[in-house]
Design a protein around this motif. Sequence first.
Motif, PDB file in Angstrom:
ATOM      1  N   UNK A  42       8.880   6.215   1.187  1.00 49.49           N
ATOM      2  CA  UNK A  42       7.663   6.912   0.761  1.00 49.49           C
ATOM      3  C   UNK A  42       7.764   8.401   1.066  1.00 49.49           C
ATOM      4  N   UNK A  43       8.363   8.727   2.190  1.00 50.05           N
ATOM      5  CA  UNK A  43       8.533  10.134   2.545  1.00 50.05           C
ATOM      6  C   UNK A  43       9.532  10.836   1.629  1.00 50.05           C
ATOM      7  N   UNK A  44      10.633  10.156   1.304  1.00 50.04           N
ATOM      8  CA  UNK A  44      11.717  10.790   0.549  1.00 50.04           C
ATOM      9  C   UNK A  44      11.546  10.688  -0.968  1.00 50.04           C
ATOM     10  N   UNK A  45      10.798   9.672  -1.433  1.00 54.36           N
ATOM     11  CA  UNK A  45      10.470   9.493  -2.867  1.00 54.36           C
ATOM     12  C   UNK A  45      11.679   9.258  -3.769  1.00 54.36           C
ATOM     13  N   UNK A  77       9.184   0.528  -2.711  1.00 55.19           N
ATOM     14  CA  UNK A  77       8.514   1.823  -2.899  1.00 55.19           C
ATOM     15  C   UNK A  77       9.226   2.670  -3.947  1.00 55.19           C
ATOM     16  N   UNK A  78      10.556   2.726  -3.832  1.00 55.59           N
ATOM     17  CA  UNK A  78      11.332   3.667  -4.638  1.00 55.59           C
ATOM     18  C   UNK A  78      11.400   3.369  -6.119  1.00 55.59           C
ATOM     19  N   UNK A 132       5.050   5.798 -10.894  1.00 56.07           N
ATOM     20  CA  UNK A 132       4.176   6.213  -9.806  1.00 56.07           C
ATOM     21  C   UNK A 132       2.959   6.971 -10.322  1.00 56.07           C
ATOM     22  N   UNK A 133       3.140   7.745 -11.387  1.00 50.03           N
ATOM     23  CA  UNK A 133       2.006   8.503 -11.954  1.00 50.03           C
ATOM     24  C   UNK A 133       0.935   7.560 -12.481  1.00 50.03           C
ATOM     25  N   UNK A 139      17.025   7.776  -0.013  1.00 46.37           N
ATOM     26  CA  UNK A 139      16.608   6.905   1.093  1.00 46.37           C
ATOM     27  C   UNK A 139      17.751   6.006   1.551  1.00 46.37           C
ATOM     28  N   UNK A 140      18.439   5.381   0.586  1.00 48.73           N
ATOM     29  CA  UNK A 140      19.566   4.512   0.925  1.00 48.73           C
ATOM     30  C   UNK A 140      20.729   5.321   1.485  1.00 48.73           C
TER      31      UNK A 140
END
Length: 256
Positions: free
Chosen positions: A170-173, A82-83, A91-92, A178-179
Motif C-alpha cells: 500500500x505504501x509503495x503502490x 493490494x498491488x 484503484x481509481x 514491493x516484491x
Amino acid sequence: MAATQVLRSEWTKIRSVSSTVWTLSLAAVVTIALGFLISLLSKNEFDNMSTRDKLSFDPTFISFAGMTLGQLAIIVFGVLVVGNEYSTGMIRTSLAAVPQRGTFLFSKVAVATVLALAVGMITSFVTFFLGQAALGSHKATIGDPGVLRAVLGGGLYFTLIAMFSMGIATMLRSPMLSLGILMPFFFLISNILGAVSATKKVGQYLPDQAGSRILRVVTPLDDDTPYGPWGGLGIMVLWVVVALIGGYALLKKRDA
C-alpha cells in the motif's frame, strides 16, 4: 457504500484473481512439503548428530523448516491483494466507489487476513503432524509443553507475514517494487543480519526473526535472545501495525 458491501466486494476481487489464490495455495504446499522432507532427513541424520545438537533438537521447529521458503509465496499473496489494483489501474474505480479510504483499505486487509489465517492454521497443523510422522521416534506430540503454542503460532506467523506485505504494498503502490524490496529482505538481508555477530542484535528485532521465535519449543544452548516466543510475536505485530498505518497514511494523502 456500506462496510458489509465493501467486504463482499473485496472478497469477490480476491476470489476472482487466480494469482492470489494460487500463491496462497503454493505457500501452503511448499511449507508442508519442505517441512516433511527436512523432517525425514533429520530423522535419518539424528544418530550422527553431536551431543550438543541432540540437546538442542527441536522436532516441532524442524517440521516448520519449510516456512522459510513458503513465506515468500505468502509475501507475493499479500502484495498482489493490494498491488493488482494499482498495476491494472482499477484503484481509481475502487476509490471512486469507496471514497472512504480507511474503509476501503481495512476491508481489503480484513478479508485477506481472514483468508490467510484460515489457510495458515490448516497449513500449520498439517505441517506439524506430517513432520512428526516423518521424524518417527524423535517426534513431539501436540500435548507436549509449548507444542500447541508453536503450532498455533505458525498460523499466526503465516498471517502476519501477509498483513505486513499488504502494508508495504500500500505504501509503495507497485507490485514489482514491493516484491523487489520484500523478497531480498526476507530471503537474504534478514538472514544475514541475524547470522553475523556484529549485526545479530539488530537482526533479532526484524519481523521474521522475531516472529519465527513463536515456532520454537526447545531453546538452543547458545541462545541469548532477550525475548520469548510471545514477545517475538509481539514485536512482529508492531511491525505489521506500523506498515498498515504507514500504508493508510499514504493512501489517504496521495491521489490514486
